[in-house]
Design a protein around this motif. Structure first.
Motif, PDB file in Angstrom:
ATOM      1  N   TYR A   1       5.583  10.487   8.883  1.00  0.00           N
ATOM      2  CA  TYR A   1       6.187  10.793   7.814  1.00  0.00           C
ATOM      3  C   TYR A   1       5.616   9.850   6.377  1.00  0.00           C
ATOM      4  O   TYR A   1       5.461  10.446   5.256  1.00  0.00           O
ATOM      5  N   GLY A   2       4.784   9.129   6.799  1.00  0.00           N
ATOM      6  CA  GLY A   2       3.260   8.694   6.060  1.00  0.00           C
ATOM      7  C   GLY A   2       3.808   7.092   6.325  1.00  0.00           C
ATOM      8  O   GLY A   2       3.769   6.340   5.463  1.00  0.00           O
ATOM      9  N   ALA A   3       5.598   6.570   6.959  1.00  0.00           N
ATOM     10  CA  ALA A   3       5.402   5.259   6.744  1.00  0.00           C
ATOM     11  C   ALA A   3       4.551   4.390   7.303  1.00  0.00           C
ATOM     12  O   ALA A   3       4.202   3.287   6.628  1.00  0.00           O
ATOM     13  N   LYS A   4       4.206   4.502   8.461  1.00  0.00           N
ATOM     14  CA  LYS A   4       3.105   4.209   9.312  1.00  0.00           C
ATOM     15  C   LYS A   4       1.675   3.852   8.431  1.00  0.00           C
ATOM     16  O   LYS A   4       1.291   2.532   8.820  1.00  0.00           O
ATOM     17  N   ASP A   5       1.242   5.147   8.002  1.00  0.00           N
ATOM     18  CA  ASP A   5       0.200   4.654   7.187  1.00  0.00           C
ATOM     19  C   ASP A   5       0.416   3.702   6.574  1.00  0.00           C
ATOM     20  O   ASP A   5      -0.645   3.124   6.464  1.00  0.00           O
ATOM     21  N   ALA A   6       1.145   3.958   5.740  1.00  0.00           N
ATOM     22  CA  ALA A   6       1.563   2.536   4.861  1.00  0.00           C
ATOM     23  C   ALA A   6       1.306   1.070   5.002  1.00  0.00           C
ATOM     24  O   ALA A   6       1.040   0.353   4.198  1.00  0.00           O
ATOM     25  N   MET A   7       1.919   0.776   5.979  1.00  0.00           N
ATOM     26  CA  MET A   7       2.335  -0.657   6.399  1.00  0.00           C
ATOM     27  C   MET A   7       1.264  -0.814   7.363  1.00  0.00           C
ATOM     28  O   MET A   7       0.447  -1.922   7.092  1.00  0.00           O
ATOM     29  N   ASP A   8       0.989   0.451   7.635  1.00  0.00           N
ATOM     30  CA  ASP A   8      -0.817   0.055   8.171  1.00  0.00           C
ATOM     31  C   ASP A   8      -1.970  -0.241   7.862  1.00  0.00           C
ATOM     32  O   ASP A   8      -2.123  -1.763   7.432  1.00  0.00           O
ATOM     33  N   ARG A   9      -1.937   0.061   6.231  1.00  0.00           N
ATOM     34  CA  ARG A   9      -3.119  -0.691   5.149  1.00  0.00           C
ATOM     35  C   ARG A   9      -2.590  -2.151   4.415  1.00  0.00           C
ATOM     36  O   ARG A   9      -3.556  -2.819   4.171  1.00  0.00           O
TER      37      ARG A   9
ATOM     38  N   GLY B   1      11.466  10.043  -3.268  1.00  0.00           N
ATOM     39  CA  GLY B   1      10.885  11.792  -3.030  1.00  0.00           C
ATOM     40  C   GLY B   1      11.476  11.987  -1.522  1.00  0.00           C
ATOM     41  O   GLY B   1      10.891  12.914  -1.470  1.00  0.00           O
ATOM     42  N   ILE B   2      12.212  12.085  -0.836  1.00  0.00           N
ATOM     43  CA  ILE B   2      12.949  12.605  -0.382  1.00  0.00           C
ATOM     44  C   ILE B   2      12.052  12.838   1.053  1.00  0.00           C
ATOM     45  O   ILE B   2      11.240  12.866   1.937  1.00  0.00           O
ATOM     46  N   MET B   3      11.934  10.986   1.041  1.00  0.00           N
ATOM     47  CA  MET B   3      10.741  10.996   1.589  1.00  0.00           C
ATOM     48  C   MET B   3       9.143  11.237   2.108  1.00  0.00           C
ATOM     49  O   MET B   3       8.809  11.343   3.316  1.00  0.00           O
ATOM     50  N   SER B   4       8.765  11.954   0.770  1.00  0.00           N
ATOM     51  CA  SER B   4       7.762  12.129   1.044  1.00  0.00           C
ATOM     52  C   SER B   4       7.174  10.849   0.610  1.00  0.00           C
ATOM     53  O   SER B   4       5.709  11.039   0.217  1.00  0.00           O
ATOM     54  N   SER B   5       7.228   9.827  -0.232  1.00  0.00           N
ATOM     55  CA  SER B   5       6.252   8.745  -0.690  1.00  0.00           C
ATOM     56  C   SER B   5       6.571   7.902  -0.039  1.00  0.00           C
ATOM     57  O   SER B   5       7.888   7.275   0.683  1.00  0.00           O
ATOM     58  N   HIS B   6       5.552   7.082   0.629  1.00  0.00           N
ATOM     59  CA  HIS B   6       6.044   5.249   1.289  1.00  0.00           C
ATOM     60  C   HIS B   6       5.178   4.634   0.299  1.00  0.00           C
ATOM     61  O   HIS B   6       4.431   4.184   0.318  1.00  0.00           O
ATOM     62  N   ILE B   7       5.932   3.378   0.404  1.00  0.00           N
ATOM     63  CA  ILE B   7       4.987   2.252  -0.158  1.00  0.00           C
ATOM     64  C   ILE B   7       5.265   0.699   0.869  1.00  0.00           C
ATOM     65  O   ILE B   7       6.523   0.700   1.479  1.00  0.00           O
ATOM     66  N   SER B   8       4.415   0.279   1.008  1.00  0.00           N
ATOM     67  CA  SER B   8       4.721  -1.052   2.108  1.00  0.00           C
ATOM     68  C   SER B   8       3.999  -2.565   0.789  1.00  0.00           C
ATOM     69  O   SER B   8       3.208  -2.303   1.013  1.00  0.00           O
ATOM     70  N   LEU B   9       4.921  -3.619   1.864  1.00  0.00           N
ATOM     71  CA  LEU B   9       4.597  -4.309   0.647  1.00  0.00           C
ATOM     72  C   LEU B   9       4.401  -6.212   1.920  1.00  0.00           C
ATOM     73  O   LEU B   9       5.664  -5.781   2.922  1.00  0.00           O
ATOM     74  N   ILE B  10       3.429  -6.773   1.904  1.00  0.00           N
ATOM     75  CA  ILE B  10       3.957  -7.890   2.757  1.00  0.00           C
ATOM     76  C   ILE B  10       3.523  -8.921   2.066  1.00  0.00           C
ATOM     77  O   ILE B  10       2.551  -8.711   1.047  1.00  0.00           O
TER      78      ILE B  10
ATOM     79  N   MET C   1       1.428  -1.363  -0.082  1.00  0.00           N
ATOM     80  CA  MET C   1       0.469  -0.147   0.455  1.00  0.00           C
ATOM     81  C   MET C   1       0.970   1.473   0.181  1.00  0.00           C
ATOM     82  O   MET C   1       2.241   1.513   0.235  1.00  0.00           O
ATOM     83  N   ALA C   2       0.262   2.540  -0.166  1.00  0.00           N
ATOM     84  CA  ALA C   2       1.303   3.291  -0.658  1.00  0.00           C
ATOM     85  C   ALA C   2       0.431   4.685   0.379  1.00  0.00           C
ATOM     86  O   ALA C   2      -0.654   4.203   0.347  1.00  0.00           O
ATOM     87  N   SER C   3       1.265   5.720   0.164  1.00  0.00           N
ATOM     88  CA  SER C   3       0.945   6.976   1.103  1.00  0.00           C
ATOM     89  C   SER C   3       1.614   7.392   0.237  1.00  0.00           C
ATOM     90  O   SER C   3       3.395   7.524   0.638  1.00  0.00           O
ATOM     91  N   ALA C   4       1.188   8.792   0.497  1.00  0.00           N
ATOM     92  CA  ALA C   4       2.389  10.235  -0.151  1.00  0.00           C
ATOM     93  C   ALA C   4       1.055  11.362   0.691  1.00  0.00           C
ATOM     94  O   ALA C   4       0.793  12.124  -0.652  1.00  0.00           O
ATOM     95  N   ASP C   5       1.787  12.152   0.895  1.00  0.00           N
ATOM     96  CA  ASP C   5       0.716  13.530   1.321  1.00  0.00           C
ATOM     97  C   ASP C   5       1.859  14.539   1.513  1.00  0.00           C
ATOM     98  O   ASP C   5       1.140  15.894   1.518  1.00  0.00           O
ATOM     99  N   ARG C   6       3.290  14.648   1.555  1.00  0.00           N
ATOM    100  CA  ARG C   6       3.768  15.944   1.061  1.00  0.00           C
ATOM    101  C   ARG C   6       5.269  15.154   0.064  1.00  0.00           C
ATOM    102  O   ARG C   6       4.996  14.452  -0.544  1.00  0.00           O
ATOM    103  N   GLN C   7       5.719  17.071  -1.126  1.00  0.00           N
ATOM    104  CA  GLN C   7       6.364  16.833  -1.943  1.00  0.00           C
ATOM    105  C   GLN C   7       7.671  16.408  -1.412  1.00  0.00           C
ATOM    106  O   GLN C   7       8.694  15.474  -1.778  1.00  0.00           O
ATOM    107  N   MET C   8       8.048  17.520   0.140  1.00  0.00           N
ATOM    108  CA  MET C   8       9.342  16.726   0.336  1.00  0.00           C
ATOM    109  C   MET C   8       9.445  16.744   2.109  1.00  0.00           C
ATOM    110  O   MET C   8       8.457  16.830   2.831  1.00  0.00           O
TER     111      MET C   8
END
Length: 147
Positions: free
Chosen positions: A17-25, A133-142, A1-8
């Motif tokens: 940062y968004g990592a938890k959102d992506a991993m939780d999903r 994207g300098i920690m602005s986008s995150h993706i998690s996979l199980i 799942m992905a998370s991107a809520d900022r540019q920089m």
């Protein structure tokens, strides 16, 4: 799942940062939680990046990732083996395709084909997380091993 809520990264807070959102999903979609994970592959373009991601995802409390690593918690025989191929700082950061090295290592660990790097326990579930994207986008996979 992905998370991107900022540019920089400068648009982030130190607590989110968004990592938890992506991993939780990703974990919710897979029907697993952190206790199920037997192997972790976390993008480690810089040492601080890895510490931030380990803490935000929930693998360690804030400020505790470095101490846990020094104590061997993430070693091949530790409580949660992490980046057993040496990580991108040791194995080689090949740019855009760097996260594929993590995916390949997770597959090798889960199929018991990692050779001298093979972890002792047979992981049924692996988590992978990458940022860009300098920690602005995150993706998690199980990944889950099936028989």
């Amino acid at each position: 799942m992905a998370s991107a809520d900022r540019q920089m990264i400068g648009d982030a807070t130190l607590a989110h940062y968004g990592a938890k959102d992506a991993m939780d999903r990703a974990m919710a979609q897979a029907g697993v939680d952190l206790r199920d994970v037997g192997y972790a592959a976390i993008y480690d373009s810089f040492t601080i990046t890895l510490a931030i991601l380990l803490e935000e995802i929930g693998l360690r409390a804030r400020g505790q990732a470095g101490q846990a690593a020094a104590a061997g918690r993430f070693s091949a025989d530790g409580e949660l083996p992490l980046n057993t191929h040496g990580g991108l700082l040791s194995y080689g950061h090949c740019g855009v395709a760097g996260a594929l090295a993590h995916l390949a290592e997770a597959h090798l660990q889960m199929t018991r084909r990692a050779g001298a790097r093979q972890i002792a326990r047979e992981p049924a579930v692996a988590m992978l997380h990458g940022d860009g994207g300098i920690m602005s986008s995150h993706i998690s996979l199980i990944l889950e091993r099936t028989r």
